[in-house]
Design a protein around this motif. Sequence first.
Motif, PDB file in Angstrom:
ATOM      1  N   LYS A   1       0.830  -1.197   0.000  1.00 52.72           N
ATOM      2  CA  LYS A   1       0.000   0.000   0.000  1.00 52.72           C
ATOM      3  C   LYS A   1       0.868   1.253   0.000  1.00 52.72           C
ATOM      4  N   GLN A   2       2.151   1.052  -0.205  1.00 54.96           N
ATOM      5  CA  GLN A   2       3.067   2.179  -0.445  1.00 54.96           C
ATOM      6  C   GLN A   2       3.210   3.114   0.736  1.00 54.96           C
ATOM      7  N   CYS A   3       3.090   2.530   1.929  1.00 54.44           N
ATOM      8  CA  CYS A   3       3.270   3.383   3.104  1.00 54.44           C
ATOM      9  C   CYS A   3       4.677   3.978   3.116  1.00 54.44           C
ATOM     10  N   ARG A   4       5.622   3.218   2.509  1.00 59.54           N
ATOM     11  CA  ARG A   4       7.017   3.666   2.609  1.00 59.54           C
ATOM     12  C   ARG A   4       7.345   4.810   1.660  1.00 59.54           C
ATOM     13  N   THR A   5       6.387   5.175   0.823  1.00 58.33           N
ATOM     14  CA  THR A   5       6.573   6.388   0.036  1.00 58.33           C
ATOM     15  C   THR A   5       6.849   7.570   0.982  1.00 58.33           C
TER      16      THR A   5
ATOM     17  N   ALA B   1      -9.448  -6.786   7.088  1.00 58.62           N
ATOM     18  CA  ALA B   1      -8.394  -7.776   7.300  1.00 58.62           C
ATOM     19  C   ALA B   1      -7.020  -7.146   7.089  1.00 58.62           C
ATOM     20  N   GLU B   2      -6.919  -6.297   6.085  1.00 57.18           N
ATOM     21  CA  GLU B   2      -5.631  -5.643   5.802  1.00 57.18           C
ATOM     22  C   GLU B   2      -5.235  -4.715   6.951  1.00 57.18           C
ATOM     23  N   VAL B   3      -6.224  -3.968   7.438  1.00 53.35           N
ATOM     24  CA  VAL B   3      -5.934  -3.056   8.557  1.00 53.35           C
ATOM     25  C   VAL B   3      -5.462  -3.858   9.759  1.00 53.35           C
ATOM     26  N   ASN B   4      -6.160  -4.957  10.004  1.00 55.07           N
ATOM     27  CA  ASN B   4      -5.819  -5.815  11.133  1.00 55.07           C
ATOM     28  C   ASN B   4      -4.369  -6.294  11.033  1.00 55.07           C
TER      29      ASN B   4
ATOM     30  N   PRO C   1      -2.937  11.079   4.447  1.00 56.84           N
ATOM     31  CA  PRO C   1      -4.236  10.769   3.841  1.00 56.84           C
ATOM     32  C   PRO C   1      -4.941   9.665   4.636  1.00 56.84           C
ATOM     33  N   ALA C   2      -6.264   9.592   4.503  1.00 62.83           N
ATOM     34  CA  ALA C   2      -7.019   8.526   5.151  1.00 62.83           C
ATOM     35  C   ALA C   2      -7.037   7.305   4.240  1.00 62.83           C
ATOM     36  N   TYR C   3      -6.802   6.122   4.822  1.00 62.30           N
ATOM     37  CA  TYR C   3      -6.780   4.910   4.012  1.00 62.30           C
ATOM     38  C   TYR C   3      -8.019   4.062   4.230  1.00 62.30           C
ATOM     39  N   GLY C   4      -9.020   4.632   4.910  1.00 61.90           N
ATOM     40  CA  GLY C   4     -10.215   3.875   5.252  1.00 61.90           C
ATOM     41  C   GLY C   4     -10.856   3.188   4.057  1.00 61.90           C
ATOM     42  N   LYS C   5     -10.990   3.910   2.931  1.00 65.59           N
ATOM     43  CA  LYS C   5     -11.700   3.355   1.779  1.00 65.59           C
ATOM     44  C   LYS C   5     -10.837   2.380   1.006  1.00 65.59           C
TER      45      LYS C   5
ATOM     46  N   VAL D   1      -4.545   5.190  10.599  1.00 64.46           N
ATOM     47  CA  VAL D   1      -4.552   4.582   9.264  1.00 64.46           C
ATOM     48  C   VAL D   1      -5.884   4.849   8.569  1.00 64.46           C
ATOM     49  N   LEU D   2      -6.980   4.656   9.291  1.00 64.42           N
ATOM     50  CA  LEU D   2      -8.295   4.774   8.646  1.00 64.42           C
ATOM     51  C   LEU D   2      -8.655   6.220   8.336  1.00 64.42           C
ATOM     52  N   GLN D   3      -8.367   7.111   9.292  1.00 63.49           N
ATOM     53  CA  GLN D   3      -8.841   8.486   9.112  1.00 63.49           C
ATOM     54  C   GLN D   3      -7.759   9.456   8.663  1.00 63.49           C
TER      55      GLN D   3
END
Lengths: 167, 473
Positions: B407-411, B459-462, B450-454, B442-444
């Motif tokens: 999900k490219q968090c490391r960008t 399961a991925e968030v978990n 940025p929010a990643y909620g959508k 992470v969600l908001q």
Amino acid sequence: MTPPSQSRRGFLFRLGIGLNVLGAALVGIPVVGYIFGPARRRTDGQSWIGLGPIGAFPAGETRLATYENPVRVPWDGATAKIACWVRHIKGERFQVFAVNCAHLGCPVRWFAQSRLFMCPCHGGAYYEDGSRASGPPPRGLFEYEYRVRDGALWVRGGQLPTLSRPV
Amino acid sequence: MSARGLGPVRSTLGWLEERAGLGGAIAPALDHPVPRSTASWWYVFGSATLALFVLQVVTGICLALVYVPSAEGAYQSLLYLNFQAPFGWFLRAVHFWGSNAMVAVMTLHMIQVFLWGAHKYPRELTWIVGVFLFLCTLGMAFTGQILRWDQDAYWGLGIGASIASRAPGVGDALVSLLLGGPIIAGRTLSRFFAVHVFLVPGILIGMIGLHIWLVLRIGINEWPMPGRVVTRETYRQRYEEEVHKDGVSFFPYAARKDMVACGVVVLAVVLCAVLFGPFGPHGVPDPTLIDTAPKPDFYFLALYALFALLPPWTETVVILVGPVLAIGALFLVPFIAGTGEKSWKRRPVAVLGVLVIVLTVTTLAGLGVAVPWSPQMEAWTAAATPVRYVKGRTPLELQGALVLQNKQCRTCHSLGGGGGRRGPALDGIATRQTRDQLIRQVLQGGGNMPAYGKNLSPAEVNALVAFMGTLRP
Ligand code: FES
């Protein structure tokens, strides 16, 4: 008997000034018009441009499309080409974004994995619907007006999108 | 050569002098007496700047012999200069390094004359003309960057246009005026060519003439002595006295050091040109090639950094008001502090001001080089996950490590030193945030994230949060 010749000298002097002012105006006005011409607001910069059949843009995806600038001169070279991001939502619903960041115009890139547009310059980020996610941009991505006709996608473009002239 | 051998030379010079009288016109300027204290190494930067300007004119004319000022042909002609035209690479390199050196040496000159109080009575006009020269030189630097018609030039214009567009009311017209049309294209380059090659150099030459005329007319600023206060009533008389009592003729006593300095800067530029070669052109100016991170040349790096760091709501105001204030302040300096103490030893505010400005600009420029705010677009595929973060982890946690990567968090977030620095490094995140805080972040999103909620399944968030929960030092 000086008066006549003096008045003639005065006349010549005034004539000299007058002729030069006239000359300066006759040259100067067109020069100003020539230089500032492009600054006059004209709407003919905008026109409808075909981006090709909508089949080239799978639903649910965002892809880069390119087109040739409608207002061009023959010596534009590669700069006549313009890119835009096409987001096919579904059916005939699209969003077409300018690549230019709403902050200071750098080209934003789309990342399908994180569903974000990101700007390399100062780190602005936008969601997939073009709205601002984070960073310095004061607003969302600039969006082109679009139209679907006979299975082809058209957008209205032709000028550099900036804050004072968002597409 | 014997005295007799010089005969023909002398008679030719005599012939010329009788008709042109140039020697008679220039000699007083060369011989004019200057205070002995000005024959100092600190007084050479002005002449050095002039030498660099001459170098720029010479190399610039040479480059214009080959360069094609058209959007279609410019890039090719630059490559031709680099690789085919004999010594084309050298001339491009000298022109580039010379422009850098000119901005740098001119800045030194400006700082020196300010600290030595040379902007004070009666040299106010000299300073004002100097500020014009400084602005024109920066204008040359910016327009020159555009003539390098590559990706940086194209997007640099985009940045310039975006800045101009923020002017209230006239933004739109300004953009078109700048670009020569509604969009960056052929007419834009032609405009910048004319400005860079005819308009600004013409103004520069005129202004340089005026600047030098003023220096000759009013005299070079004497070395300031603490306690020797400038007043309108006494200054000129005292200066004349000093010059008559203890003056030396400018040529050759003071000019010797200037000549050495001119030679040194020109040689330094040549050395840089030979060692580092010409700069660019970088990628082709094709606007559809968007995998590019445009960056300005060094003199605008500080501005570039400022745009990244300003809070968005202040930006338009700063962009519009900042330059007016900064340039206005430069012009007003001689009127705010036109008399009084001249020595920097008695002018703490002036010294502090210079220090603050220099430190701010260099810090910003340093940040502009490091670009900590820029996302690392390749990190998600290119930066490895440190081994110690995957050893002995559960499948769920390993799954989370994959989510973090994919999900490219490391960008924006680094791990083990690899990745972007826009957001906080994730090493040790487990000690800073609880599970619930992590999920919410992470969600908001929030705080620049940025929010990643959508974009993430539960399961991925978990998995992601499970993995982050293991990141301890
Ligand atoms: S230009 Fe995109 S963030 Fe500044």
